[in-house]
Design an enzyme around this catalytic site. Structure first.
Site, short mmCIF file in Angstrom:
data_model
loop_
_atom_site.label_atom_id
_atom_site.label_comp_id
_atom_site.label_asym_id
_atom_site.label_seq_id
_atom_site.Cartn_x
_atom_site.Cartn_y
_atom_site.Cartn_z
N THR A 82 0.45 -1.26 -0.05
CA THR A 82 0.24 -0.13 -0.12
C THR A 82 1.08 1.51 0.04
O THR A 82 1.58 1.81 1.66
CB THR A 82 -0.80 -0.13 1.18
OG1 THR A 82 -1.46 -1.00 1.07
CG2 THR A 82 -1.59 1.06 0.83
N LYS A 93 -7.86 -0.41 -1.63
CA LYS A 93 -6.87 -0.83 -0.62
C LYS A 93 -6.98 0.98 0.53
O LYS A 93 -6.91 0.24 1.15
CB LYS A 93 -5.24 -1.45 -0.56
CG LYS A 93 -4.29 -1.29 -0.07
CD LYS A 93 -5.35 -3.07 0.56
CE LYS A 93 -4.71 -3.38 2.35
NZ LYS A 93 -3.61 -3.44 1.75
N LYS A 107 1.29 4.93 7.98
CA LYS A 107 1.56 4.95 6.65
C LYS A 107 0.51 4.91 5.92
O LYS A 107 -0.11 6.08 5.32
CB LYS A 107 2.85 4.20 6.09
CG LYS A 107 3.23 3.79 4.48
CD LYS A 107 4.04 2.87 4.11
CE LYS A 107 3.21 1.67 4.31
NZ LYS A 107 2.30 1.25 3.88
#
Length: 316
Positions: A113, A189, A261
């Protein structure tokens, strides 16, 4: 590859002159079981900067190489799992980047991702070299990776999906094509990670509250999972959340800084389309606080220590 249920059989046989070869760069917690799974049907090249990981891979039937460039030479597909967009760019186009070594017609299968913008940019640069990017972020841990039981969402042109099919079909139990261009997989995602991050943060708050109210945490978790408040993340992370206060903490299966993140990607994507995401932003702040407190390398279940630094006394 057009259905959500993936076959375990590869599209291309690895035997004979037309054999299919895949390279796996990074033979860590996820990379090694994925490479081992692929080696059960395909010819697999592997590379890792740690010699002990390469040795383990060799014992599993994987041909290992001293450099990433030598590992990808002549292969049909390269499987990448990187930490962030910067690492993706460095692996492909840095001083020792693999992109110039890849043969025309090969595919790079991106499983991490990193956000839509990063993937779109990289796909454009690879296309100039005659290489397609298959945007295929995945979910599932090392055990599921070794069993071919991953959830993978894919965004790529049909021809690239066909080339990548022998790899993806072996790794996925659920394979969903969400679009015909790189970036589509990252978009889905991103939505997925919004929910996952919020669910983990909410589970941590709920179990901290249960402890503070004097409830038995194990019985509370069992009761919650039997009712309307049940969720995959509560059931999966709940036991680890309850271990987070222990001196050794929970086993690290997903690092806390990964959600720093990923939720950063979520909130950045939302800002780009002027969409408010106050719940995701609140969860992001919890994970950021956890990282600032030195918990970045701990399991993401350690986020409970942000709201309750010490285990509350239980009276049940």
């Amino acid at each position: 590859m057009n259905s959500t249920a993936a076959s375990s059989a590869p599209t291309t046989s690895p035997s004979g002159p037309g054999s299919y070869t895949a390279a796996v760069l990074g033979l860590g917690a996820m990379g090694l079981p994925m490479a081992t799974r692929l080696a059960s049907r395909l010819t697999v090249h592997g590379f890792d900067i740690a010699p002990e990981r390469s040795m383990l891979a060799s014992e599993s039937g994987i041909t290992t190489f001293d450099t990433a460039n030598s590992a990808v030479e002549g292969v049909d597909a390269v499987l990448l799992a990187v930490r962030n967009a910067e690492q993706l760019s460095e692996v492909l186009f840095g001083a020792n980047g693999i992109a110039p070594t890849l043969k025309r017609g090969a595919v790079v299968i991106m499983t991490s991702t990193v956000g839509v913008d990063a993937v779109v940019e990289v796909a454009g640069r690879l296309a100039e070299l005659g290489v397609d990017l298959v945007d295929a972020p995945l979910s599932g841990g090392p055990l599921r990776a070794g069993q071919g039981d991953l959830l993978i969402v894919v965004g790529a042109v049909p021809s690239a999906r066909e080339t990548a099919a022998p790899v993806l079909d072996l790794l996925a139990s659920t394979l969903t094509v969400v679009g015909d261009k790189p970036g589509d997989g990252q978009a889905l995602k991103t939505v997925n990670q919004l929910l996952c991050g919020v669910h983990i943060a909410a589970a941590a708050e709920a179990l901290a509250l249960a402890q503070s109210l004097g409830l038995n945490p194990e019985k509370t978790l069992e009761a919650l999972q039997a009712g309307a408040a049940a969720s995959f993340m509560l059931g999966n992370r709940g036991p680890r959340i309850l271990q987070a206060w222990d001196p050794e903490g929970a086993e690290v299966l997903s690092r806390l800084d990964i959600f720093v993140k990923d939720l950063g990607i979520v909130t950045s994507a939302a800002r780009a389309v002027a969409l408010p995401t106050p719940v995701a932003a609140a969860a992001e702040q919890l994970f950021l606080q956890g990282q600032a407190q030195g918990h970045g390398a701990r399991d993401d279940s350690a986020v409970i220590t942000v709201v309750a630094p010490r285990k509350p006394d239980s009276h049940a």
